[in-house]
Design an enzyme around this catalytic site. Structure first.
Site, PDB file in Angstrom:
ATOM      1  N   CYS A 146      17.384 -23.810  -7.963  1.00  0.00           N
ATOM      2  CA  CYS A 146      16.716 -24.026  -9.208  1.00  0.00           C
ATOM      3  C   CYS A 146      15.604 -25.081  -9.034  1.00  0.00           C
ATOM      4  CB  CYS A 146      17.608 -24.152 -10.104  1.00  0.00           C
ATOM      5  SG  CYS A 146      18.708 -22.855 -10.606  1.00  0.00           S
ATOM      6  N   HIS A 202      14.482 -27.430 -14.202  1.00  0.00           N
ATOM      7  CA  HIS A 202      15.647 -27.555 -14.080  1.00  0.00           C
ATOM      8  C   HIS A 202      16.396 -28.571 -14.924  1.00  0.00           C
ATOM      9  CE1 HIS A 202      19.662 -26.963 -11.967  1.00  0.00           C
ATOM     10  NE2 HIS A 202      19.677 -28.370 -11.708  1.00  0.00           N
TER      11      HIS A 202
END
Length: 492
Positions: free
Chosen positions: A72, A128
């Site tokens: 991510c 993120h």
């Protein structure tokens, strides 16, 4: 000359301001952990994604698009800065871009449109979680809506071992109502932003859906789309890892995602596959709600929609679950553009990168190109899917580990020099590693020229899911702990 430059700049700014209401809007849709199990991508024969499929028909689908990192934070950081993980050294779940010297002052994609006078709004997961620490979040977006934390049942649903199991490693029917799911709330928040977007300026509205990232929770009606008795499981070759270099195991050493053997032993492989499919369909319905509101706003005709996933996800392939690999299941992602400047009904099989989104949006909105971005505009392919493209897609997972993807081949080069090579046209499951076959030596050399010339060490503060390798001592270190190379791949 200085006066001429000043006047030119002034006229550009003046023209931009007074033509603001004619500049295209952008609806920016992100999906977390979404592999190619999308109807229009053909990754699973039973998946039902009518909203995303309809979006693909009204625009151009990049069927061979890949992330720049199979995790991510580095993937999203790369997309939003326009810089490769190998260039920045951002390769783990932390730190965020504003905590890294090279990127702390870098003008990001959202920041570019905010500073250009767009109304900008973010809901859900775009960066993120926590990765904007140390930065001015208001410089990124004018406003932030619902971030959509995932709901949690009182106790885990899935039957997995260990009292210390990662809280995300769960799946099943939950919550009872769709309205209680995080993605419903994220869609609500983005819909509200669309309703409030000022009529006298363009908008950049971002919605980051959290599913199908684990925990894979959805209400019963989405599970009903995939009856267990009829469920088709992903193809698995039982000796698939026999021709892999040992270093491939190091990249996913002790991850929270369970191995296929664990899922089989606990009777959880089918439930996970079913839950992932259910979550994909529920998430797709929220994409549909969002696009329906765009249509209702009367501004759809002048809105560029870009939909993307941050990386893929294994569901038993290569005998594992999760991401963190350089194979197609982990790197291939949905990427769709629709709207002004985009030809409808196209499928492009040229390799594309998430890194290309930044320069493409600059080109589509007639904003100045930037020399500090490492991606390449996809506008030629948006106008003609068969237009040639020089560059492959490159994925990096920690220093020295890179995957090179063309239309027909995947080449992987690991930090210790070991390799994999797959003929993707004839072996789409990547079951036969051709790297040791002498007749493919020239192909390896051809693909290896694309390996990043800049390949930085992990930035200070890198933590979770970071692997380092010392070519002198030949020691591999996983999250600050040396790996026992003689040990078998450990079960979680």
């Amino acid at each position: 000359m200085k006066l001429f430059s000043f006047c030119t700049a002034f006229l550009f700014v003046y023209a931009s301001i007074h033509a603001a209401d004619s500049r295209p809007n952008i609806l920016f849709i992100a999906i977390d952990d979404q592999n190619d199990w999308i109807g229009c991508m053909g990754g699973h024969p039973q998946v039902k994604t009518p909203s995303i499929d309809a979006l693909a028909k009204r625009g151009t689908l990049f069927a061979n698009a890949h992330c720049q990192a199979p995790l991510c934070n580095p993937s999203r950081s790369s997309l939003l800065t326009g810089l490769r993980p190998s260039t920045t050294g951002i390769c783990g779940l932390s730190p965020g871009i504003r905590e890294v010297e090279q990127t702390k002052s870098h003008i990001t994609l959202p920041q570019t449109f905010t500073s250009a006078g767009y109304f900008t709004s973010s809901s859900g997961k775009i960066y993120h979680d926590g990765s904007m620490r140390g930065g001015d979040q208001k410089a990124e977006f004018n406003e932030y809506g619902n971030r959509g934390p995932m709901p949690k049942p009182k106790k885990p649903i899935a039957n997995l071992p260990g009292s210390d199991r990662h809280p995300a490693m769960d799946w099943g029917v939950f919550p009872e109502k769709d309205e209680d799911n995080a993605d419903w709330k994220i869609a609500d928040s983005a819909i509200d932003a669309l309703k409030r977007a000022p009529a006298d300026k363009p908008f950049f509205i971002a919605a980051g859906f959290r599913l199908p990232h684990v925990p894979c929770f959805a209400s019963q009606k989405w599970f009903d789309l995939y009856p267990d008795a009829d469920l088709k499981m992903p193809p698995v070759k039982e000796d698939d890892r026999a021709d892999l270099p040992k270093f491939a195991d190091f990249l996913h050493w002790k991850l929270p995602e369970p191995r296929l053997s664990t899922l089989r032993a606990m009777g959880e492989w089918r439930p996970l596959v079913r839950a992932y499919l259910a979550c994909v369909s529920f998430m797709d319905s929220q994409v549909g709600r969002l696009i329906a509101q765009l249509e209702a706003s009367g501004r759809a005709e002048n809105t560029i929609i870009v939909l993307w996933g941050d990386h893929g996800w294994h569901l038993g392939e290569k005998l594992m679950t999760g991401k963190n690999t350089l194979w197609d299941r982990s790197t291939r992602v949905p990427l769709i553009f629709a709207g002004p400047g985009v030809k409808a009904g196209q499928v492009c099989n040229r390799p594309a990168e998430l890194l290309d989104i930044f320069p493409t949006l600059l080109a589509l909105t007639k904003m100045p190109a930037r020399s500090d971005l490492e991606g390449h505009s996809l506008v030629p392919q948006l106008q003609d899917a068969s237009a040639p493209r020089e560059w492959p897609a490159i994925t990096t997972h920690n220093k020295g580990n890179h995957g090179i993807r063309t239309e027909d081949w995947r080449y992987i080069h690991y930090a210790d020099g070991s390799e994999e090579l797959y003929d993707m046209k004839n072996d789409p499951n990547e079951w036969t590693n051709l790297a040791s076959d002498p007749k493919h030596a020239a192909k390896k050399t051809e693909l290896a020229k694309w390996l990043p010339k800049i390949d930085k060490d992990p930035v200070p503060g890198s933590k979770s899911r970071v692997l380092t390798y010392d070519p002198v001592t030949k020691e591999a270190v996983w999250e600050d702990k040396p790996i026992d190379k003689t040990a078998p791949l450990p079960e979680p």
